[in-house]
Scaffold this active site. Structure first.
Site, PDB file in Angstrom:
ATOM      1  N   ARG A  46    -139.353 -89.176 -50.050  1.00 46.61           N
ATOM      2  CA  ARG A  46    -140.339 -89.989 -49.850  1.00 46.61           C
ATOM      3  C   ARG A  46    -140.023 -91.242 -50.945  1.00 46.61           C
ATOM      4  O   ARG A  46    -140.165 -92.290 -50.728  1.00 46.61           O
ATOM      5  CB  ARG A  46    -141.510 -89.316 -50.071  1.00 46.61           C
ATOM      6  CG  ARG A  46    -142.761 -90.557 -50.276  1.00 46.61           C
ATOM      7  CD  ARG A  46    -144.351 -89.826 -50.185  1.00 46.61           C
ATOM      8  NE  ARG A  46    -144.460 -88.584 -50.194  1.00 46.61           N
ATOM      9  CZ  ARG A  46    -144.417 -88.090 -51.622  1.00 46.61           C
ATOM     10  NH1 ARG A  46    -144.441 -88.949 -52.623  1.00 46.61           N
ATOM     11  NH2 ARG A  46    -144.748 -86.763 -51.910  1.00 46.61           N
ATOM     12  N   TYR A  98    -150.970-112.146 -35.985  1.00 54.12           N
ATOM     13  CA  TYR A  98    -150.711-110.773 -34.983  1.00 54.12           C
ATOM     14  C   TYR A  98    -151.893-109.953 -35.035  1.00 54.12           C
ATOM     15  O   TYR A  98    -152.537-109.840 -36.101  1.00 54.12           O
ATOM     16  CB  TYR A  98    -149.392-110.116 -35.700  1.00 54.12           C
ATOM     17  CG  TYR A  98    -149.362-108.892 -34.866  1.00 54.12           C
ATOM     18  CD1 TYR A  98    -148.528-108.737 -33.706  1.00 54.12           C
ATOM     19  CD2 TYR A  98    -149.571-107.523 -35.639  1.00 54.12           C
ATOM     20  CE1 TYR A  98    -148.187-107.615 -32.965  1.00 54.12           C
ATOM     21  CE2 TYR A  98    -149.341-106.158 -34.734  1.00 54.12           C
ATOM     22  CZ  TYR A  98    -148.700-106.457 -33.362  1.00 54.12           C
ATOM     23  OH  TYR A  98    -148.480-105.356 -32.835  1.00 54.12           O
ATOM     24  N   ASP A 170    -145.300-113.218 -42.991  1.00 55.01           N
ATOM     25  CA  ASP A 170    -144.822-112.625 -41.964  1.00 55.01           C
ATOM     26  C   ASP A 170    -143.691-113.291 -41.357  1.00 55.01           C
ATOM     27  O   ASP A 170    -144.116-114.065 -40.580  1.00 55.01           O
ATOM     28  CB  ASP A 170    -145.937-112.266 -41.060  1.00 55.01           C
ATOM     29  CG  ASP A 170    -145.747-111.348 -39.739  1.00 55.01           C
ATOM     30  OD1 ASP A 170    -144.245-111.259 -39.648  1.00 55.01           O
ATOM     31  OD2 ASP A 170    -146.426-110.752 -39.343  1.00 55.01           O
ATOM     32  N   LYS A 195    -138.964-105.795 -34.033  1.00 54.17           N
ATOM     33  CA  LYS A 195    -138.574-106.872 -32.976  1.00 54.17           C
ATOM     34  C   LYS A 195    -137.103-107.116 -33.208  1.00 54.17           C
ATOM     35  O   LYS A 195    -136.263-106.467 -32.917  1.00 54.17           O
ATOM     36  CB  LYS A 195    -139.525-107.832 -33.592  1.00 54.17           C
ATOM     37  CG  LYS A 195    -141.129-107.423 -33.393  1.00 54.17           C
ATOM     38  CD  LYS A 195    -141.800-106.917 -32.074  1.00 54.17           C
ATOM     39  CE  LYS A 195    -142.855-106.175 -32.281  1.00 54.17           C
ATOM     40  NZ  LYS A 195    -143.952-107.049 -33.191  1.00 54.17           N
TER      41      LYS A 195
HETATM   42  C1  LIG Z   1    -145.276-106.622 -33.836  1.00 58.40           C
HETATM   43  C2  LIG Z   1    -145.609-107.309 -35.063  1.00 58.40           C
HETATM   44  C3  LIG Z   1    -146.285-107.057 -36.095  1.00 58.40           C
HETATM   45  C4  LIG Z   1    -146.524-105.466 -36.166  1.00 58.40           C
HETATM   46  O1  LIG Z   1    -145.286-104.647 -36.309  1.00 58.40           O
HETATM   47  P1  LIG Z   1    -145.357-103.079 -35.542  1.00 58.40           P
HETATM   48  O2  LIG Z   1    -143.694-102.648 -36.315  1.00 58.40           O
HETATM   49  O3  LIG Z   1    -145.619-103.328 -34.273  1.00 58.40           O
HETATM   50  O4  LIG Z   1    -146.228-102.051 -36.652  1.00 58.40           O
HETATM   51  C5  LIG Z   1    -146.780-107.499 -37.226  1.00 58.40           C
HETATM   52  N1  LIG Z   1    -146.434-108.904 -37.096  1.00 58.40           N
HETATM   53  C6  LIG Z   1    -145.935-109.428 -35.940  1.00 58.40           C
HETATM   54  C7  LIG Z   1    -145.682-111.052 -36.103  1.00 58.40           C
HETATM   55  C8  LIG Z   1    -145.463-108.894 -34.967  1.00 58.40           C
HETATM   56  O5  LIG Z   1    -144.965-109.340 -33.920  1.00 58.40           O
END
Ligand SMILES: *Cc1c(COP(=O)(O)O)cnc(C)c1O
Length: 378
Positions: A46, A98, A170, A195
Site C-alpha cells: 500500500r 465530469y 483534469d 481512458k
Molecule cells: C472517466 C472520467 C473520470 C473518472 O475516472 P474513472 O477512472 O472512471 O474513475 C474523471 N474525469 C474525466 C474527464 C473522465 O472522463
C-alpha cells in the site's frame, strides 16, 4: 527528450537484475526486512510497490512534475486530491466537469464540510468573481465533456495563484501527450487513466502528478493513509498503454480531423463541437496550450429520435459510455452520461437531446465516415 521518446524511455526502464525490457509485475504485498526496521525501499505494497512506482515515475516524467501517484480509478485519484482540503474550505470547479466529479463534490465531500461552486471557467472573469475568503482551489477540466469547452489554463492558474489557490486540472481528455498543465502553471494534474492512457478499454485507473515536492509528500501521506492504490498488474497495463500513447494520439487526431470535416459538411448536422475548428469558442487558446485537439467530437442532429436512430444504426461505433480507446464509441449524453442532470440544467449547459458524442478510435477513417454517413441517412 521529446514526448514520444519520453513515453518509452521515461520513468524506470526494464529490470536491472535480469535485463528484462519490461518492468516486472511485482505481485506482492510485503517485503522481507534485512534487520527489524531495515528494508530495501519497500515494506508494504500500500505504501509502495515497485511496479506501481515505475508507473508513478513514468507519469511524473511525462507530465513534467516532481512526483506521480497511481490510484484504483480516476475518482479515487480525485478523492485523494480533495482530501488535501479541510472542513470549511471552498473549491471552485468548471461547471461541466465530469459527472462523477460533480457527484463526488455535491454528494460526498459536501457531507464533510467542503463546499463547491461550479462556474464557467472558459470565461476567466467568472473565476475572479467567484473566489471567496475560504476558497482554496480551482479545479479545471479542459476540454470538457461533451461540449469540449476550453479554459485558458495559464490565465486561470495565474488568477488562482494571485489569490493563494491551488490549481488542479483534469487532463483526461487532452492526455499528457498533447497537454501538460503543470508547465502552464497548474499545481496538480489528474487523469482518469481508464481512458486514453490505458487506451484499450481493459483497465480502470487514476493518476495524479504534482508540481512540487511538498504537495507530493501530502498526497503520498493521503495515498498511504486512505489506501486507494492501483494494483501491480493494472499498473503494468498502464505502462504498456503509455508506450503507444504518442502514436495512438497522432492517429486519433488524424481520424478525427477527417471525421470533423465530414460532419461539418453534412446537411443533417446543425452544429459540430471540436476544439480544432477555427470557430470553436477559445480555439486560439486550445491551439496555444495544447499540441493537439484530441479525438472527442460532439455534434447535433435535429431531435432525440434522430440521434437514437444514428447511434443504433452505426456498425463500427460501439454504443457505450467511456472514451479514449482503440475502438470508436458513440453516445447520447442526454440519455446516457448526463441523464442524471436535470433537463433544465442540461439546457443551460447547452446539452441538447439531439447531441451525439463520439470518441474516435483507430479504425480506418474511411470506414468510420461511411458508417456515420449511412446511419445519418438511414
Ligand atoms: C472517466 C472520467 C473520470 C473518472 O475516472 P474513472 O477512472 O472512471 O474513475 C474523471 N474525469 C474525466 C474527464 C473522465 O472522463
Amino acid at each position: 527528450m521529446k514526448k514520444k521518446t519520453q513515453l518509452i524511455h521515461g520513468g524506470i526502464v526494464g529490470d536491472e537484475h535480469t535485463g528484462a525490457v519490461s518492468v516486472p509485475i511485482y505481485q506482492v504485498s510485503t517485503y522481507k526486512q534485512d534487520k527489524p526496521g531495515h528494508h530495501r525501499g519497500y515494506e508494504y505494497s500500500r505504501t509502495g510497490n515497485p511496479t506501481r512506482y515505475a508507473l508513478e515515475e513514468l507519469i511524473k516524467d511525462i507530465e513534467e512534475g516532481s512526483r506521480g501517484f497511481a490510484f484504483g480509478s480516476g475518482m479515487a485519484a480525485l478523492t485523494a486530491v480533495m482530501m488535501l482540503f479541510n472542513k470549511g474550505d471552498h473549491i471552485l470547479l468548471t461547471d461541466d466537469v465530469y459527472g462523477g466529479s460533480f457527484r463526488l463534490m455535491t454528494k460526498v465531500f459536501n457531507r464533510f464540510g467542503i463546499e463547491a461552486t461550479f462556474i464557467d471557467t472558459s470565461n476567466l472573469t467568472n473565476i475572479e468573481k467567484a473566489i471567496k475568503s475560504n476558497t482554496k482551489a480551482l479545479f479545471i477540466e479542459s476540454p470538457t465533456n461533451p461540449l469540449l469547452k476550453i479554459t485558458n489554463i495559464a490565465g486561470a492558474a495565474k488568477i488562482a495563484k494571485s489569490k493563494g489557490l491551488l490549481t488542479l486540472v483534469d487532463n483526461t481528455f487532452s492526455t499528457p501527450y498533447w497537454q501538460n498543465p503543470l508547465t502552464l502553471g497548474a499545481d496538480i494534474v489528474l487523469h482518469s487513466a481508464t481512458k486514453y492512457i490505458g487506451g484499450h478499454s481493459d483497465v480502470v485507473a487514476g493518476l495524479v502528478v504534482v508540481k512540487d515536492e511538498k504537495l507530493g509528500e501530502s498526497i503520498h501521506f493521503i495515498q498511504n493513509s486512505t489506501g486507494g492504490v492501483l494494483g501491480p498488474h493494472d499498473s503494468w497495463l498502464l505502462m504498456r498503454g503509455l508506450k503507444t500513447l504518442g502514436i495512438r494520439m497522432e492517429e486519433h487526431e488524424k481520424n478525427t480531423h477527417q471525421i470533423v470535416e465530414f460532419l461539418t459538411h453534412h446537411k443533417d448536422i446543425s452544429k459540430v463541437y471540436y476544439p480544432g475548428l477555427k470557430k470553436h469558442a477559445n480555439h486560439e487558446v486550445a491551439k496555444r496550450q495544447s499540441r493537439g485537439f484530441g479525438g472527442m467530437v460532439s455534434f447535433e442532429v435535429e431531435s432525440a429520435e434522430k440521434a437514437k436512430k444514428v447511434v443504433q444504426n452505426v456498425k463500427y461505433f460501439t454504443l457505450a459510455e467511456s472514451l479514449g480507446a482503440v475502438e470508436s464509441l458513440i453516445s447520447i449524453p442526454a440519455l446516457m452520461t448526463h441523464a442524471s442532470i436535470p433537463a433544465v440544467r442540461r439546457k443551460e449547459l447547452g446539452i441538447s437531446d439531439g447531441l451525439i458524442r463520439i470518441s474516435v478510435g483507430l479504425e480506418d477513417a474511411e470506414d468510420l465516415i461511411n458508417d456515420l454517413n449511412h446511419s445519418l441517412n438511414y
